[in-house]
Design an enzyme around this catalytic site. Structure first.
Site, mmCIF file in Angstrom:
data_model
loop_
_atom_site.group_PDB
_atom_site.id
_atom_site.type_symbol
_atom_site.label_atom_id
_atom_site.label_comp_id
_atom_site.label_asym_id
_atom_site.label_seq_id
_atom_site.Cartn_x
_atom_site.Cartn_y
_atom_site.Cartn_z
ATOM 1 N N CYS A 190 0.859 -1.191 0.000
ATOM 2 C CA CYS A 190 0.000 0.000 0.000
ATOM 3 C C CYS A 190 0.891 1.235 0.000
ATOM 4 C CB CYS A 190 -0.893 -0.017 1.237
ATOM 5 S SG CYS A 190 -1.720 1.545 1.564
ATOM 6 N N CYS A 215 -3.247 7.582 -1.629
ATOM 7 C CA CYS A 215 -4.545 7.723 -2.306
ATOM 8 C C CYS A 215 -5.642 8.225 -1.376
ATOM 9 C CB CYS A 215 -5.003 6.390 -2.881
ATOM 10 S SG CYS A 215 -3.688 5.289 -3.320
ATOM 11 N N THR A 257 -3.810 4.334 7.679
ATOM 12 C CA THR A 257 -2.750 3.923 6.771
ATOM 13 C C THR A 257 -1.854 5.114 6.443
ATOM 14 O OG1 THR A 257 -4.326 2.414 5.796
ATOM 15 C CG2 THR A 257 -2.312 2.785 4.571
ATOM 16 N N GLU A 304 -0.185 0.956 9.597
ATOM 17 C CA GLU A 304 -1.381 1.685 10.006
ATOM 18 C C GLU A 304 -1.203 2.110 11.457
ATOM 19 O OE1 GLU A 304 -1.534 -1.564 8.920
ATOM 20 O OE2 GLU A 304 -1.757 -0.936 6.850
ATOM 21 N N HIS A 349 -12.637 5.853 -3.020
ATOM 22 C CA HIS A 349 -11.669 4.867 -2.504
ATOM 23 C C HIS A 349 -12.021 3.459 -2.977
ATOM 24 C CE1 HIS A 349 -7.984 4.622 -0.419
ATOM 25 N NE2 HIS A 349 -8.387 3.678 0.399
ATOM 26 N N TYR A 367 -9.302 0.884 -5.284
ATOM 27 C CA TYR A 367 -8.890 -0.519 -5.113
ATOM 28 C C TYR A 367 -8.866 -1.273 -6.437
ATOM 29 C CZ TYR A 367 -9.123 -0.209 -0.009
ATOM 30 O OH TYR A 367 -8.900 0.114 1.298
ATOM 31 N N CYS A 407 -4.936 -0.196 -7.204
ATOM 32 C CA CYS A 407 -3.798 -0.602 -6.354
ATOM 33 C C CYS A 407 -3.767 -2.095 -6.122
ATOM 34 C CB CYS A 407 -3.827 0.157 -5.032
ATOM 35 S SG CYS A 407 -4.993 -0.467 -3.811
ATOM 36 N N GLU A 441 -7.404 -5.650 4.245
ATOM 37 C CA GLU A 441 -7.831 -4.332 3.810
ATOM 38 C C GLU A 441 -8.748 -4.440 2.594
ATOM 39 O OE1 GLU A 441 -5.333 -1.544 1.969
ATOM 40 O OE2 GLU A 441 -6.174 0.137 3.084
HETATM 41 FE FE1 SF4 Z 1 -3.332 1.890 -0.040
HETATM 42 FE FE2 SF4 Z 1 -4.716 1.058 -2.142
HETATM 43 FE FE3 SF4 Z 1 -5.858 2.675 -0.321
HETATM 44 FE FE4 SF4 Z 1 -3.944 3.554 -2.019
HETATM 45 S S1 SF4 Z 1 -6.015 2.813 -2.550
HETATM 46 S S2 SF4 Z 1 -4.110 3.986 0.167
HETATM 47 S S3 SF4 Z 1 -2.617 1.772 -2.133
HETATM 48 S S4 SF4 Z 1 -5.126 0.564 -0.032
HETATM 49 FE FE FE Z 2 -7.331 1.681 1.959
#
Ligand code: SF4
Ligand code: FE
Length: 484
Positions: free
Chosen positions: A100, A104, A191, A258, A293, A297, A300, A448
């Site tokens: 991660c 983001c 995070t 985190e 968000h 995902y 990422c 996550e």
């Molecule tokens: Fe982490 Fe993915 Fe959230 Fe970006 S979108 S902060 S990489 S979990």
């Molecule tokens: Fe996240």
């Protein structure tokens, strides 16, 4: 200044006086801590890639506020194309870190706060939108990493914020002053907070009028007086503390951490406040942030999935079975699942539309479908990776035994797979798969995937709201020639 180099980012973090705890001790220099450093390196990648001409189009954008070139992680999406590029950028960062990269959450918060404050100001004649624009111009100009903070500890889930036995279980305003407010509470699962310059706080759920003090959004520097970060434990985390640990860590250079982040009477000046008591807008802010968000995902997790699939394919090669038909089929299945997630991320972006403020919002239904799939597919991809890797992934002797003068020769002799592949390479790949499936990176890739950006049930509620069942029934009636 508009773009920081990776090194400048590291040095800028070194200057912060963060109050961080890990394993019961205060961390004097988070930047140099062996558990935190790999997670910092993941954020650093967002700066390093932005410096490379081949990634310029994905990693940077032109600010609609200042007209300058900014890192896309600080950008307000100006088109559906921008939304697509965001997902592609996240896949790239996932591929380069297998972790991660944390930045983001702030980007998603910027976009949600921007459009929501615009609408609040229109109704209430408040000044939140101007406050936020000024703040974001500052963030863009300094190329800061901002942690978006949404999830409160929540206490008894059956009770609203103001009905909790301890009123601090949701972050709230405890004092109103002419120059600002004082807040108290905590945000869980933060995070990347210890790798961020700033924290942007938002409410965690829709609020009722009696929860006025809980409808608060603001931003402050992460080293503001009263903020404490308590880093969470991760499976296998202390491997990073072992002297000279390398192979056993699985992913030596990158990771994510985190923290439970406590706000103990933190002062927020007026110009850093973006919502303050307008309870009916808390839900809009949460819904928009969560939508972004859930889109994220689809980028990422796919990038990390690419690394895991590659590792599984290498494990098969090193085990001597790359041509077995069932192995090929499992790899195909993994790719199919991974690309399905990507397809959802791209789809909800392509269907993006402008908000009243002008920045672009993803298609909420498709973003929720994206995240619902993310709660499942990485688990299946991991299961298949473990299937291909074999039991050695969890029973393999340590790197120290491999290097031991007495037993090292046995480890080298009996851990041989394909004769042409060094045992060390086989160990590295198996440890990487272990790291992603049940080690430190499993926090990001598995759990996550389940709970980040809202647990599965939250998406099901959104799917039921957005799915338009009534229209589907009308379609069926029309075909079946049912008239009412
Ligand atoms: Fe982490 Fe993915 Fe959230 Fe970006 S979108 S902060 S990489 S979990
Ligand atoms: Fe996240």
């Amino acid at each position: 200044m508009s773009l920081m180099t990776g090194e400048e980012y590291v040095e800028s973090l070194r200057k912060l006086k963060l109050n961080v705890y890990y394993l019961g001790k205060k961390v004097e220099s988070p930047v140099d801590n062996p558990v935190i450093r790999p997670s910092l390196n993941s954020v650093k990648m967002t700066y390093d890639l932005a410096q490379q001409p081949e990634y310029e189009d994905l990693m940077t954008a032109k600010s609609n506020i200042t007209g300058k070139k900014v890192n896309r992680f600080t950008h307000l999406h100006q088109s559906a194309e921008d939304l697509v590029k965001k997902v592609k950028m996240q896949r790239l960062c996932g591929q380069k870190t297998a972790a991660c990269f944390q930045r983001c959450v702030g980007m998603d918060a910027f976009n949600a706060v921007y459009s929501t404050t615009f609408e609040i100001d229109k109704q209430y004649n408040t000044n939140y939108f101007e406050n936020f624009k000024k703040y974001l111009a500052y963030v863009q100009d300094k190329d800061l990493t901002v942690d978006g903070a949404m999830t409160d500890p929540k206490g008894d889930r059956g009770l609203s914020p103001s009905k909790q036995v301890d009123p601090d279980l949701y972050l709230r305003v405890v004092e109103r002053r002419p120059d600002g407010v004082v807040v108290r509470g905590a945000k869980a699962h933060q995070t990347g907070i210890c790798n961020s310059h700033e924290v942007l706080v938002m409410p965690t759920q829709a609020m009722k009028p009696e929860d006025k003090d809980y409808a608060i959004s603001f931003a402050v520097p992460t080293d503001t007086k009263g903020i404490t970060m308590i880093i969470g434990r991760q499976s296998c985390d202390t491997r990073k503390l072992e002297k000279d640990a390398d192979i056993d860590v699985g992913n030596k250079n990158f990771g994510g951490v985190e923290a439970l982040t406590v706000f103990d009477n933190v002062f927020v000046p007026n110009d850093r406040i973006f919502l303050n008591g307008e309870t009916e807008y808390a839900g809009m802010l949460v819904e928009r942030f969560a939508g972004y968000h859930r889109q994220s995902y689809g980028g990422c997790k796919v990038g990390v999935g690419d690394v895991l699939i590659g590792a599984a394919a290498l494990a098969a090669e090193y085990n001597g079975v790359p041509r077995a038909s069932h192995i090929k089929d499992k790899l195909i299945e993994m790719m199919h699942l991974n690309e399905t997630l990507y397809a959802c991320g791209i789809a909800c972006s392509s269907e993006g539309y402008p908000t009243k403020a002008g920045n672009y919002q993803i298609d909420l239904l498709l973003a929720n479908v994206c995240k619902q799939n993310v709660t499942r597919f990485p688990y299946e991809i991991v299961r298949l990776a473990e299937d291909i890797a074999g039991g050695l992934m969890v029973t393999m002797p340590s790197e120290k035994d491999y290097k031991n003068r007495e037993v090292g020769k046995y480890v080298k002799k009996y851990l041989v797979g394909t004769a042409s592949v060094p045992v060390e390479n086989r160990m590295k790949i198996l440890r990487l798969i272990e790291n992603l499936s049940l080690g430190t990176a499993a926090v990001g890739y598995r759990t996550e995937s389940m709970h980040g950006a809202g647990s599965p049930q939250a998406q099901r509620i959104m799917i039921s709201r957005q799915g338009n069942l009534g229209q589907k029934k009308s379609l069926a009636k029309a075909i079946a020639r049912i008239e009412e």
